[in-house]
Design an enzyme around this catalytic site. Structure first.
Site, PDB file in Angstrom:
ATOM      1  N   ASP A 336     -24.283  37.480 -25.856  1.00  0.00           N
ATOM      2  CA  ASP A 336     -24.303  38.374 -24.413  1.00  0.00           C
ATOM      3  C   ASP A 336     -25.416  37.495 -23.758  1.00  0.00           C
ATOM      4  O   ASP A 336     -26.216  36.723 -24.378  1.00  0.00           O
ATOM      5  CB  ASP A 336     -24.978  39.842 -24.708  1.00  0.00           C
ATOM      6  CG  ASP A 336     -25.175  40.489 -23.258  1.00  0.00           C
ATOM      7  OD1 ASP A 336     -24.190  40.472 -22.385  1.00  0.00           O
ATOM      8  OD2 ASP A 336     -26.013  41.381 -23.301  1.00  0.00           O
ATOM      9  N   ASP A 737     -31.478  29.383 -69.916  1.00  0.00           N
ATOM     10  CA  ASP A 737     -30.742  29.604 -68.642  1.00  0.00           C
ATOM     11  C   ASP A 737     -31.559  30.596 -67.729  1.00  0.00           C
ATOM     12  O   ASP A 737     -31.233  30.391 -66.265  1.00  0.00           O
ATOM     13  CB  ASP A 737     -29.316  30.297 -69.156  1.00  0.00           C
ATOM     14  CG  ASP A 737     -28.383  29.383 -69.564  1.00  0.00           C
ATOM     15  OD1 ASP A 737     -28.796  28.022 -69.878  1.00  0.00           O
ATOM     16  OD2 ASP A 737     -27.184  29.844 -70.099  1.00  0.00           O
TER      17      ASP A 737
END
Length: 898
Positions: A336, A737
């Protein structure tokens, strides 16, 4: 039931249809009956998800379901610790996601607060204050400057009435209103005889007939469109679902392959029994669980939560966590204009006096800037004086912030006068207003009469340039008034046209001195006036928006302006901020209405500016871009933006100037209304996706290596020859991990993050660079691991020791090199958290292996110096191979030469 075209009916016909006397209003009995029939004047609020539903919704993605299955299977095969850890991770992710989304929901206020709590109406022949929700069709509204319009109403009488309709239609300037009927085909934004719910009165007063309330209003129609829009999955949600699907397939394949081959081989040897089948099945399930990256949801959720916190610190509120990432793959931003690309504050940019043109610097309502041109000009002084006196607006400073009361156009003239050094309060006190002839849509001018400090009087006029010029006969020059020749008149008309072509709103100003203190008629005063010049003003672009658009252009994101303003204004602003370039197309609402969705999709990429559009036009544009396969972000603040915000891939509403409807429809709310925050969000989104991708690649490479090596050994030798015991597998999965992977999730962005084009929204998370790193593991790590294990089978404990330390150290080296998936270790060195995570894991591993019970559970011994040397040499090989694959990736992803 079809509604009458109220704007096309004359006032008497509208009153007749609603059976109301305009001089008396409804009776209390009539109002009560109509309220029972029509219902309260309020919007139907969308049902919000309960806290329990929000929490349970965190478990509905594919990956969470797989992990829940993994929890159950791990428990069934006796891996209680593994099951508990996975369960804690899943619940943690769900809680984090729930907290973030619940806070976002609570942070937004309710939709209905946009309407005033009470309003003045005429009932039972007297003025009454009634609650907004109790308004009914047929009520007579009495409106004044400052009122919020509570329902769609037909204007019956208007006295210089102007309304701010920017929130609903996108029109930046207040709109004049009058009772005259209009053609039935008149668009909502052009219905000058209607005042609409959710807008406000900036000037004048009026009497209006309520014709629609609640969900029957234009405001309600947009809210209904928003609530009907489906909630689409973000790219990240789609990619996460894809990951879950692939991991599910991998896990099932591993189970079937390992169990099937082992059972067939045992059957061929003639020694198959139930105990062996159960043992193999339990091992296959354990191996399948090991293939699933348990921490993936934690990394995804954690990265998004960090992104949300970053955005919150930069004045943005994210309502849905995945929306943070979605901006990272945005290819089109439909924005806009009013209040988003512009400041939402009218500013005088140019003056044209008889002594020449004048430029004004500065923007907004802060009286800061310079007046350049016509120095010392008496005409300039009088023009600025007239703009300050023939004016009902005011300028005030509160805690360092400048604000206005009254009409923004009039306020711009006040600011211009103060910039020039005219003291506002003292000047108005020294020139008290004696009489006023107000602006109206018929007169197109306003005149005020003032006493002068020397005892005389002066009338000041402002209005449409052609109207003011028609009442002028002279111009001020060189300290005296000269005749306004036709040549001069033509030059002023030409200057006004040039201003209009530059999208400036132009006003003409004039004055006339008189020594007669007797009352005069308006016709006596508004004649033989002295023309002072022209004032051209506009809602200026935000400086940061210009920079943000330039960044979007640089990174391959297409900015598009969609506004309710006129074509010239829209193009001028779009050109100034950098959205419109020569050769781009401009489409207005009428043209857009005449083409269908397929025709628009065919030309949408050529159009940069849309002017005079209605709410559904914006929705049509967003859908056209999405039909081209683009990821569309929609920024906006008005009610008119809400449907497009809801249908866009990501809706971004303005928090200060934005309506509650827009905020409810959006995925993200900018608390500072700063368009530049969009660029920050794009960078954050790209950063988050990069980190999720590098974590996923790291974990897939590690897990696939583990599963291939362990599963391969079992397929060849049987379940009695495990390269790693279950406890060792669990430790590597959750320790080596875990923390390094979390550290990768918060890695700093790559140095070229904001110079890359947007990624293809259809791109799989398993992109070719991800596959390249996985293939590297298949070609280098897996063969070496298997060779080392089979070579050392004579001493299974020593073989498992080598496997354990090889897995642990190599995975840490991979993590160290995965700070970036394309830049060298030396160009993008590991950050502090990654170094700390790797250092911590090495320290913990060294401490644990000193404990005999731990070594026994892992099935290992202390490594020898030869073992460590071999591991370090192979780690270096892995490191160098990753650096080599990065060189290939950089070359493949390098932009083509200009």
């Amino acid at each position: 039931m079809s509604r009458p075209p109220w704007h096309s009916l004359d006032a008497e016909a509208a009153l007749g249809m609603l059976s109301v006397d305009p001089t008396r209003g409804l009776s209390a009995r009539d109002a009560t009956e109509r309220l029972a029939a029509s219902g309260p004047n309020e919007l139907t609020r969308a049902k919000r998800a309960s806290p329990l539903a929000l929490f349970l919704g965190q478990f509905t993605n594919t990956l969470s379901i797989i992990l829940i299955v993994a929890i159950i299977l791990s428990a069934l095969v006796g891996e209680v610790a593994d099951s508990a850890v996975i369960g804690i991770i899943v619940i943690f992710c769900a809680l984090l996601g729930f907290i973030q989304e619940y806070r976002a929901e609570k942070a937004l206020e309710t939709l209905g607060e946009m309407l005033s709590p009470s309003v003045t109406v005429l009932r039972d022949d007297r003025e009454q204050e009634v609650a907004t929700r109790d308004l009914v069709p047929g009520d007579i509204l009495l409106l004044e400057a400052g009122d919020r319009v509570p329902a769609d109403s037909r204007v019956l009488e208007a006295h210089a009435l102007r309304c701010d309709e920017a929130a609903l239609t996108g029109e930046s300037a207040p709109v004049g209103k009058n009772p005259a009927p209009l053609p039935e085909a008149t668009r909502t934004a052009d219905r000058r005889n209607m005042v609409l719910a959710g807008t406000s009165v900036t000037y004048g007063r009026a009497r209006a007939l309520v014709v629609e309330t609640g969900m029957g209003t234009a405001f309600g129609a947009i809210a209904r469109e928003v609530s009907a829009a489906p909630t689409e999955k973000t790219p990240l949600e789609k990619r996460t679902q894809e990951i879950g699907t692939w991991l599910g397939v991998i896990a099932l394949t591993i189970c079937a392959l390992v169990a099937g081959v082992s059972i067939v081989r045992e059957a061929l040897h003639g020694s198959l029994d139930l105990k062996f089948i159960i043992t193999v099945a339990m091992f296959a399930i354990s191996l399948a669980v090991a293939a699933v990256p348990e921490a993936l949801p934690a990394i995804v959720t954690g990265a998004l939560a960090i992104g949300m916190r970053q955005m919150a610190r930069r004045n943005a509120l994210v309502r849905r966590m995945p929306a943070v990432e979605t901006l990272g793959c945005t290819t089109v931003i439909c924005s806009d204009k009013t209040g988003t690309l512009t400041r939402g504050e009218m500013t005088v940019r140019r003056l044209h006096t008889p002594d020449g043109p004048v430029e004004l610097t500065g923007a907004g309502y802060a009286p800061e800037g310079e007046i350049r041109g016509a120095e010392g000009s008496e005409a300039l002084r009088l023009l600025l004086l007239g703009g300050l006196l023939c004016n009902d607006a005011d300028l005030e400073e509160c805690e360092g912030q400048w604000g206005i009361t009254g009409d923004p156009t009039e306020a711009a003239l006040v600011v211009a006068a103060v910039k020039a050094g005219l003291p506002k309060a003292r000047t108005r006190m020294d020139h008290p207003r004696v009489e006023e002839f107000p602006f109206s849509s018929e007169r197109k001018r306003m005149t005020t009469l003032h006493d002068l400090p020397d005892g005389g009087r002066a009338a000041f006029m402002k209005g449409a340039p052609e109207v003011v010029l028609a009442r002028c006969t002279h111009v001020p020059r060189g300290g005296r008034n000269e005749l306004l020749t036709e040549e001069l008149r033509a030059s002023f008309i030409k200057a006004g046209e040039d201003m209009a072509l530059s999208a400036l709103r132009v006003l003409g100003l004039a004055y006339r001195e008189t020594s007669d203190n007797k009352a005069c008629s308006v016709d006596d005063i508004e004649q033989d006036m002295v023309f002072l010049g022209l004032a051209g003003m506009m809602d200026p672009p935000r400086p940061e928006a210009i920079e943000a658009v330039a960044v979007c252009r640089r990174v391959g994101i297409r900015p598009v302006m969609i506004t309710g303003d006129h074509r010239l204004t829209a193009v001028a602003v779009a050109r100034e901020v950098g959205i419109f370039n020569e050769g781009d197309r401009v489409l207005d609402g009428d043209e857009l209405e005449r083409i269908n969705a397929e025709e628009l999709a065919a030309v949408v990429e050529d159009i940069s500016v849309y002017a005079r559009v209605a709410p559904l036009d914006k929705l049509k544009i967003v859908k056209a871009w999405k039909a081209k396969g683009q990821v569309v972000a929609m920024t906006g603040d008005g009610v008119n933006d809400a449907p497009a915000l809801k249908h866009a891939d990501i809706g971004v509403a303005m928090g200060v100037s934005g309506t509650e409807v827009a905020k409810e429809a959006a995925d993200m709310v900018l608390a500072d209304d700063n368009f530049a925050s969009i660029v920050t969000a794009i960078e954050l989104g790209r950063w988050i996706y990069d980190n999720i991708k590098k974590y996923l690649t790291y974990l897939l490479r590690c897990n696939i290596t583990e599963v291939a090596v362990i599963g391969g050994a079992v397929l060849v030798l049987g379940p009695d020859h495990l390269p790693l015991l279950p406890a060792a597998i669990l430790y590597i999965n959750l320790a080596t991990d875990g923390l390094p992977a979390l550290a990768l999730g918060v890695a700093p962005p790559d140095p070229d993050l904001m110079s890359r084009p947007p990624r293809d929204p259809q791109e799989s998370v398993f992109s070719w660079d991800v596959k390249a790193f996985v293939v590297l593991a298949l070609c280098i790590e897996i063969p070496f691991f298997l060779f080392l294990f089979f070579h050392d089978l004579r001493d299974i404990t020593h073989a498992r020791t080598e496997m354990f330390f090889l897995f642990a150290i190599v995975e840490l080296v991979i993590a160290l090199n995965f700070r970036s998936m394309r830049h060298s270790f030396f160009a993008a060195p590991p950050h502090r958290w990654l170094l700390l995570a790797i250092g911590w894991e090495i320290a913990i591993m060294v401490a644990l292996i000193q404990i005999p019970a731990v070594r026994g559970a892992f099935g290992i011994t202390l490594p020898t110096l030869a073992d460590l040397g071999l591991i370090l040499v192979f780690s270096a090989v892995v490191f160098l191979s990753m650096e080599g694959i990065k060189v290939f990736i950089r070359r493949k992803m390098a932009p083509p030469p200009a």
